[in-house]
Design a protein around this motif. Structure first.
Motif, short mmCIF file in Angstrom:
data_model
loop_
_atom_site.label_atom_id
_atom_site.label_comp_id
_atom_site.label_asym_id
_atom_site.label_seq_id
_atom_site.Cartn_x
_atom_site.Cartn_y
_atom_site.Cartn_z
N ILE A 14 0.88 -1.17 0.00
CA ILE A 14 0.00 0.00 0.00
C ILE A 14 0.91 1.22 0.00
O ILE A 14 1.70 1.41 0.93
N GLN A 70 -8.43 2.15 -11.85
CA GLN A 70 -8.43 3.40 -11.09
C GLN A 70 -9.85 3.88 -10.84
O GLN A 70 -10.71 3.81 -11.71
N PRO A 140 -11.15 -7.78 -7.84
CA PRO A 140 -9.98 -6.95 -7.57
C PRO A 140 -8.88 -7.10 -8.62
O PRO A 140 -8.54 -8.21 -9.03
N PHE A 144 -4.55 -1.33 -7.88
CA PHE A 144 -5.69 -0.43 -7.81
C PHE A 144 -5.22 0.95 -7.40
O PHE A 144 -4.47 1.10 -6.43
N ALA A 146 -6.55 4.59 -6.13
CA ALA A 146 -7.68 5.30 -5.56
C ALA A 146 -7.29 6.76 -5.37
O ALA A 146 -6.39 7.06 -4.58
N LEU A 165 -11.12 -0.83 1.10
CA LEU A 165 -9.78 -0.83 0.50
C LEU A 165 -8.87 -1.80 1.25
O LEU A 165 -8.08 -2.53 0.63
N THR A 169 -6.76 -5.17 -0.22
CA THR A 169 -5.31 -5.41 -0.13
C THR A 169 -5.00 -6.72 0.57
O THR A 169 -3.98 -7.35 0.30
N THR A 173 -4.11 -7.36 -3.61
CA THR A 173 -4.08 -6.23 -4.54
C THR A 173 -3.09 -5.18 -4.05
O THR A 173 -3.05 -4.84 -2.87
N THR A 174 -2.30 -4.66 -4.97
CA THR A 174 -1.41 -3.53 -4.69
C THR A 174 -2.24 -2.25 -4.76
O THR A 174 -3.03 -2.07 -5.68
N LEU A 175 -2.06 -1.35 -3.79
CA LEU A 175 -2.87 -0.14 -3.72
C LEU A 175 -2.00 1.10 -3.75
O LEU A 175 -1.04 1.22 -2.98
N LEU A 177 -2.62 5.00 -3.14
CA LEU A 177 -3.67 5.78 -2.52
C LEU A 177 -3.28 7.25 -2.45
O LEU A 177 -2.29 7.61 -1.80
#
Length: 221
Positions: A14, A70, A140, A144, A146, A165, A169, A173-175, A177
Motif C-alpha cells: 500500500i 483506477q 480486484p 488499484f 484510488a 480498501l 489489499t 491487490t497492490t494499492l 492511494l
C-alpha cells in the motif's frame, strides 16, 4: 506539470502518494492509467511498467485488462442511470459471469442493493463512492489506484471506504492511494511518497515519515 518523477510500487504494498493541491499527484496517476495521453512530442526517457511489461502508450482499456484499475477523484458515475445500470456498466468487457459479479457487489454494499432501481445522482456522497468502487472491489485488479476516495464524505462513509480498501489489499491487490486525510493514508500504508510542485520530495517507509516533514509538504514550513 511533473518533471523527472520516478516511482516504484512493490507487489502487494500500500503506497500513499501525498502532497498539497497542485503537486501533480493526479497528473501522475492519469499518466499511469493512460487517461492522460501525450498531446505533442514523444517520450525520450523512462517508461511505465506493470509486472515488468511496458504499458505506456497503451489505450486505457488495454491497461485495465492487464490488471490496473483506477477510481478517479470526484466519484465519476453515470448520474442519470440507475444504481444497477452503473454496476452493469462497470462489468463491461469481462469474460466471467457478470451476474455473479453483480451479486458480489450487492453482498459487499447492501445499501446499493436496497437502491438498485434508484437514479444514481440521488444517492448520498458515500453511496456514490461505494457505487464507483463496487465493480473493482467485486473483481480486484492486480493494482488499484484510488484518487481521493474519502473526498467530501462523512467520517462514517469514509471509514466504510477505507475498510473496503483494506479488505482488497488483504486479497493481494497492490494499492496506490492519494488521500487528503494524510493520517488515515499513512496508517494504512507500507510506503509513502510526497510530491510537491511536480517532483518527488520524499520516498520511504510510511512509519519513517515524521510530522514535521509532512507539515512542510502541505503547509510550506
Amino acid at each position: 506539470v511533473v518533471s523527472g518523477v520516478s516511482l516504484e510500487v512493490p507487489d502487494g504494498a500500500i503506497v500513499a502518494l501525498l502532497g498539497p493541491n497542485g503537486a501533480g499527484k493526479t497528473t501522475v496517476l492519469r499518466a499511469i492509467t493512460g487517461l492522460l495521453p501525450i498531446h505533442d512530442g514523444r517520450i525520450t526517457k523512462g517508461s511505465i511498467e506493470l509486472a515488468g511489461v511496458r504499458v505506456d502508450g497503451l489505450a486505457p482499456d488495454r491497461i485495465v485488462r492487464r490488471g490496473l484499475a483506477q477510481v478517479m477523484e470526484g466519484r465519476r458515475i453515470f448520474i442519470e442511470l440507475t444504481v444497477e445500470e452503473n454496476l452493469l456498466a462497470g462489468t463491461y468487457g469481462r469474460t466471467d459471469d457478470w451476474r455473479a459479479d453483480l451479486e458480489a457487489m450487492y453482498a459487499q454494499f447492501p445499501r446499493l442493493a436496497e437502491r438498485r432501481r434508484q437514479t444514481a445522482g440521488l444517492l448520498s456522497g458515500g453511496e456514490q463512492q461505494q457505487l464507483a468502487m463496487a465493480p473493482i472491489l467485486a473483481d480486484p485488479p492486480a493494482v488499484f489506484i484510488a484518487d481521493e476516495p474519502s473526498l467530501g464524505l462523512s467520517p462514517m462513509a469514509a471509514n466504510s471506504v477505507f475498510d473496503a480498501l483494506a479488505e482488497m489489499t488483504e486479497l493481494g491487490t497492490t494499492l496506490i492511494l492519494v488521500e487528503e486525510q494524510a493520517g488515515k493514508a499513512l496508517a494504512m500504508a507500507d510506503r509513502a511518497i510526497i510530491m510537491d510542485l511536480g517532483v518527488v520530495t520524499w520516498d520511504g517507509p510510511a512509519h519513517e515519515l515524521d510530522v514535521d516533514r509532512l507539515e512542510a509538504a502541505y503547509l510550506g514550513r
